[in-house]
Each structure stands twice: as structure tokens, then as C-alpha cells.
Design a protein around this motif. Structure first.
Motif, PDB file in Angstrom:
ATOM      1  N   HIS A  10       0.833  -1.200   0.000  1.00 14.16           N
ATOM      2  CA  HIS A  10       0.000   0.000   0.000  1.00 14.16           C
ATOM      3  C   HIS A  10       0.875   1.261   0.000  1.00 14.16           C
ATOM      4  CE1 HIS A  10      -3.917   1.976   0.643  1.00 14.16           C
ATOM      5  NE2 HIS A  10      -3.153   2.945   1.132  1.00 14.16           N
ATOM      6  N   GLY A  11       1.981   1.216   0.725  1.00 13.09           N
ATOM      7  CA  GLY A  11       2.899   2.351   0.726  1.00 13.09           C
ATOM      8  C   GLY A  11       3.443   2.640  -0.661  1.00 13.09           C
ATOM      9  N   TYR A  12       3.855   1.603  -1.362  1.00 11.41           N
ATOM     10  CA  TYR A  12       4.333   1.792  -2.739  1.00 11.41           C
ATOM     11  C   TYR A  12       3.230   2.379  -3.616  1.00 11.41           C
ATOM     12  CZ  TYR A  12       8.657  -0.820  -1.917  1.00 11.41           C
ATOM     13  OH  TYR A  12       9.887  -1.225  -1.459  1.00 11.41           O
ATOM     14  N   LEU A  13       2.011   1.863  -3.462  1.00  9.11           N
ATOM     15  CA  LEU A  13       0.893   2.375  -4.255  1.00  9.11           C
ATOM     16  C   LEU A  13       0.597   3.841  -3.928  1.00  9.11           C
ATOM     17  CD1 LEU A  13      -1.472  -0.734  -4.140  1.00  9.11           C
ATOM     18  CD2 LEU A  13      -0.147   0.099  -6.089  1.00  9.11           C
ATOM     19  N   ASP A  14       0.767   4.213  -2.659  1.00  7.88           N
ATOM     20  CA  ASP A  14       0.547   5.614  -2.283  1.00  7.88           C
ATOM     21  C   ASP A  14       1.567   6.534  -2.943  1.00  7.88           C
ATOM     22  OD1 ASP A  14      -1.739   5.317  -0.801  1.00  7.88           O
ATOM     23  OD2 ASP A  14      -0.766   5.486   1.148  1.00  7.88           O
ATOM     24  N   TYR A  15       2.837   6.145  -2.939  1.00  9.62           N
ATOM     25  CA  TYR A  15       3.848   6.978  -3.602  1.00  9.62           C
ATOM     26  C   TYR A  15       3.598   7.041  -5.111  1.00  9.62           C
ATOM     27  CZ  TYR A  15       6.464   7.543   0.694  1.00  9.62           C
ATOM     28  OH  TYR A  15       6.837   7.893   1.975  1.00  9.62           O
ATOM     29  N   PHE A  16       3.156   5.927  -5.682  1.00 10.11           N
ATOM     30  CA  PHE A  16       2.814   5.916  -7.104  1.00 10.11           C
ATOM     31  C   PHE A  16       1.650   6.881  -7.370  1.00 10.11           C
ATOM     32  CE2 PHE A  16       0.343   4.165 -10.681  1.00 10.11           C
ATOM     33  CZ  PHE A  16       1.299   4.289 -11.683  1.00 10.11           C
ATOM     34  N   THR A  17       0.687   6.908  -6.465  1.00  8.34           N
ATOM     35  CA  THR A  17      -0.451   7.817  -6.598  1.00  8.34           C
ATOM     36  C   THR A  17       0.000   9.270  -6.582  1.00  8.34           C
ATOM     37  OG1 THR A  17      -1.914   6.189  -5.584  1.00  8.34           O
ATOM     38  CG2 THR A  17      -2.683   8.482  -5.595  1.00  8.34           C
ATOM     39  N   VAL A  18       0.968   9.588  -5.726  1.00  8.70           N
ATOM     40  CA  VAL A  18       1.521  10.944  -5.686  1.00  8.70           C
ATOM     41  C   VAL A  18       2.091  11.311  -7.060  1.00  8.70           C
ATOM     42  CG1 VAL A  18       3.335  12.408  -4.700  1.00  8.70           C
ATOM     43  CG2 VAL A  18       1.970  10.929  -3.202  1.00  8.70           C
ATOM     44  N   VAL A  19       2.839  10.393  -7.651  1.00  7.01           N
ATOM     45  CA  VAL A  19       3.429  10.632  -8.970  1.00  7.01           C
ATOM     46  C   VAL A  19       2.332  10.817 -10.017  1.00  7.01           C
ATOM     47  CG1 VAL A  19       4.858   9.624 -10.809  1.00  7.01           C
ATOM     48  CG2 VAL A  19       5.584   9.471  -8.409  1.00  7.01           C
ATOM     49  N   VAL A  20       1.288  10.008  -9.939  1.00  4.28           N
ATOM     50  CA  VAL A  20       0.175  10.131 -10.887  1.00  4.28           C
ATOM     51  C   VAL A  20      -0.464  11.513 -10.769  1.00  4.28           C
ATOM     52  CG1 VAL A  20      -2.158   9.293 -11.453  1.00  4.28           C
ATOM     53  CG2 VAL A  20      -0.291   7.662 -11.052  1.00  4.28           C
ATOM     54  N   TRP A  69      -9.479   5.108   6.643  1.00  3.66           N
ATOM     55  CA  TRP A  69     -10.743   5.852   6.697  1.00  3.66           C
ATOM     56  C   TRP A  69     -10.669   7.116   5.857  1.00  3.66           C
ATOM     57  CZ3 TRP A  69     -15.173   3.946   7.459  1.00  3.66           C
ATOM     58  CH2 TRP A  69     -15.319   2.806   8.280  1.00  3.66           C
ATOM     59  N   VAL A  70      -9.519   7.763   5.851  1.00 13.01           N
ATOM     60  CA  VAL A  70      -9.349   8.943   5.003  1.00 13.01           C
ATOM     61  C   VAL A  70      -9.543   8.551   3.542  1.00 13.01           C
ATOM     62  CG1 VAL A  70      -7.690  10.668   4.192  1.00 13.01           C
ATOM     63  CG2 VAL A  70      -7.889  10.184   6.647  1.00 13.01           C
ATOM     64  N   GLU A  71      -8.940   7.443   3.130  1.00 12.47           N
ATOM     65  CA  GLU A  71      -9.080   7.000   1.737  1.00 12.47           C
ATOM     66  C   GLU A  71     -10.506   6.573   1.412  1.00 12.47           C
ATOM     67  OE1 GLU A  71      -5.922   4.185   1.082  1.00 12.47           O
ATOM     68  OE2 GLU A  71      -4.491   5.816   0.739  1.00 12.47           O
ATOM     69  N   ARG A  72     -11.226   6.035   2.404  1.00 13.94           N
ATOM     70  CA  ARG A  72     -12.624   5.664   2.184  1.00 13.94           C
ATOM     71  C   ARG A  72     -13.498   6.892   1.930  1.00 13.94           C
ATOM     72  NH1 ARG A  72     -11.296   2.013   6.666  1.00 13.94           N
ATOM     73  NH2 ARG A  72     -11.199  -0.088   5.823  1.00 13.94           N
ATOM     74  N   ILE A  73     -13.055   8.029   2.411  1.00 15.41           N
ATOM     75  CA  ILE A  73     -13.768   9.288   2.161  1.00 15.41           C
ATOM     76  C   ILE A  73     -13.285   9.917   0.854  1.00 15.41           C
ATOM     77  CG2 ILE A  73     -14.092  11.656   3.007  1.00 15.41           C
ATOM     78  CD1 ILE A  73     -13.848  10.375   5.882  1.00 15.41           C
ATOM     79  N   VAL A  74     -11.973   9.928   0.649  1.00 17.88           N
ATOM     80  CA  VAL A  74     -11.386  10.596  -0.517  1.00 17.88           C
ATOM     81  C   VAL A  74     -11.830   9.955  -1.831  1.00 17.88           C
ATOM     82  CG1 VAL A  74      -9.204  11.050  -1.725  1.00 17.88           C
ATOM     83  CG2 VAL A  74      -9.411  11.530   0.720  1.00 17.88           C
ATOM     84  N   GLY A  75     -11.851   8.635  -1.907  1.00 17.66           N
ATOM     85  CA  GLY A  75     -12.229   7.953  -3.153  1.00 17.66           C
ATOM     86  C   GLY A  75     -13.588   8.407  -3.672  1.00 17.66           C
ATOM     87  N   PRO A  76     -14.642   8.294  -2.858  1.00 19.78           N
ATOM     88  CA  PRO A  76     -15.953   8.756  -3.326  1.00 19.78           C
ATOM     89  C   PRO A  76     -16.008  10.259  -3.616  1.00 19.78           C
ATOM     90  CG  PRO A  76     -16.213   7.221  -1.507  1.00 19.78           C
ATOM     91  CD  PRO A  76     -14.739   7.520  -1.617  1.00 19.78           C
ATOM     92  N   PHE A  94     -10.181  11.659 -15.647  1.00 20.83           N
ATOM     93  CA  PHE A  94      -9.104  11.472 -14.675  1.00 20.83           C
ATOM     94  C   PHE A  94      -9.649  11.355 -13.265  1.00 20.83           C
ATOM     95  CE2 PHE A  94      -6.273  13.305 -11.476  1.00 20.83           C
ATOM     96  CZ  PHE A  94      -5.291  12.329 -11.480  1.00 20.83           C
ATOM     97  N   TYR A  95     -10.530  12.251 -12.850  1.00 22.50           N
ATOM     98  CA  TYR A  95     -11.017  12.220 -11.468  1.00 22.50           C
ATOM     99  C   TYR A  95     -11.920  11.016 -11.207  1.00 22.50           C
ATOM    100  CZ  TYR A  95      -8.490  16.386 -10.389  1.00 22.50           C
ATOM    101  OH  TYR A  95      -7.451  17.266 -10.168  1.00 22.50           O
ATOM    102  N   PHE A  96     -12.676  10.562 -12.205  1.00 18.66           N
ATOM    103  CA  PHE A  96     -13.422   9.308 -12.060  1.00 18.66           C
ATOM    104  C   PHE A  96     -12.448   8.136 -11.901  1.00 18.66           C
ATOM    105  CE2 PHE A  96     -17.420  10.775 -14.536  1.00 18.66           C
ATOM    106  CZ  PHE A  96     -18.042  11.158 -13.367  1.00 18.66           C
ATOM    107  N   LEU A  97     -11.437   8.100 -12.752  1.00 16.42           N
ATOM    108  CA  LEU A  97     -10.459   7.004 -12.725  1.00 16.42           C
ATOM    109  C   LEU A  97      -9.705   6.956 -11.407  1.00 16.42           C
ATOM    110  CD1 LEU A  97      -8.975   4.724 -14.264  1.00 16.42           C
ATOM    111  CD2 LEU A  97      -7.389   6.484 -15.086  1.00 16.42           C
ATOM    112  N   ILE A  98      -9.186   8.092 -10.954  1.00 12.06           N
ATOM    113  CA  ILE A  98      -8.395   8.085  -9.725  1.00 12.06           C
ATOM    114  C   ILE A  98      -9.285   7.803  -8.515  1.00 12.06           C
ATOM    115  CG2 ILE A  98      -8.430  10.570  -9.194  1.00 12.06           C
ATOM    116  CD1 ILE A  98      -5.303   8.384  -9.022  1.00 12.06           C
ATOM    117  N   GLY A  99     -10.518   8.310  -8.531  1.00 10.30           N
ATOM    118  CA  GLY A  99     -11.439   8.021  -7.429  1.00 10.30           C
ATOM    119  C   GLY A  99     -11.775   6.546  -7.363  1.00 10.30           C
ATOM    120  N   ALA A 100     -12.084   5.950  -8.497  1.00 12.22           N
ATOM    121  CA  ALA A 100     -12.404   4.517  -8.545  1.00 12.22           C
ATOM    122  C   ALA A 100     -11.205   3.676  -8.134  1.00 12.22           C
ATOM    123  CB  ALA A 100     -12.875   4.129  -9.942  1.00 12.22           C
ATOM    124  N   THR A 101     -10.020   4.077  -8.559  1.00 19.04           N
ATOM    125  CA  THR A 101      -8.800   3.342  -8.201  1.00 19.04           C
ATOM    126  C   THR A 101      -8.571   3.381  -6.705  1.00 19.04           C
ATOM    127  OG1 THR A 101      -7.825   3.817 -10.357  1.00 19.04           O
ATOM    128  CG2 THR A 101      -6.312   3.183  -8.590  1.00 19.04           C
TER     129      THR A 101
END
Length: 115
Positions: A10-20, A69-76, A94-101
Motif C-alpha cells: 500500500h505504501g508503494y501504491l501511495d507513492y505511485f499515486t503521488v506521482v500520478v 478511513w481517510v481513503e474511504r472518504i477521498v475515493g468517493p 481522470f477524477y473518475f479514474l483516480i477516485g475509482a482506483t
């Protein structure tokens, strides 16, 4: 659904998300509010990742469970962003894609696991 993503992955995915988020304005042609929001979210996501109590962070201040819990709020909220800001075209996509991801990664992450 059984969680399959551990805190390290999950940490790796979070840093990847920052780059995205940082690359999104260039890759998707986001300008104006859509681009500024992407840069702001990159900074916010980076800070949250750096202070979460899980591998790859530098200050273990926020419990991983709270991070979840923060991510459960941010995604939607990201799914609603195109409607709230009236984004069209690539910005809406983009915002639909990143939210769904973020929602899917959240569903697949074991937020109760220890580092």
C-alpha cells in the motif's frame, strides 16, 4: 472481499499515486482548477503517506487504520469532483479514474495489518 494488499505494498501504491497526481496535468492536459487540484492532491497525499504508521513513511503519526478511513472518504469525493467543479472531458475521466482506483485499492487493503 478478503484484503490482499499489505501495508508495504500500500505504501508503494501511495507513492505511485503521488506521482500520478503530479503527472496528471501534463498527461491528461488538466488546466485551471483541475490541474491545480491535482497538484494540491499530490502534496496532500504525499504528506499523508509520509506520516502514516506503515512501511515507507518517515514519521509514524497517523495509524494505518485512520489512513484507511481517510481513503474511504477521498475515493468517493474524487468521483463527485467532476460534478462539484463541473469538470469535462479528460478532467472528468481522470477524477473518475483516480477516485475509482482509490476505492478499489481501499477495498483490497488490510488496514488492520501491522507493519
Amino acid at each position: 472481499m478478503k484484503p490482499i494488499i499489505n501495508p508495504l505494498i500500500h505504501g508503494y501504491l501511495d507513492y505511485f499515486t503521488v506521482v500520478v497526481f503530479l503527472l496528471a496535468p501534463s498527461l491528461f492536459g488538466l488546466d485551471g482548477a483541475a490541474g491545480i487540484l491535482a497538484y494540491a492532491l499530490a502534496i496532500i497525499h504525499l504528506i499523508m503517506t509520509l506520516v502514516t504508521d506503515f512501511p515507507l513513511s518517515i514519521a509514524k503519526l497517523v495509524p494505518f487504520r485512520i489512513h484507511g478511513w481517510v481513503e474511504r472518504i477521498v475515493g468517493p469525493v474524487l468521483l463527485l469532483t467532476p460534478f462539484l467543479f463541473r469538470f469535462e472531458g479528460a478532467a472528468r475521466f481522470f477524477y473518475f479514474l483516480i477516485g475509482a482506483t482509490i476505492i478499489v485499492v481501499g477495498l483490497l487493503t488490510d488496514y488492520e495489518a501491522t507493519s
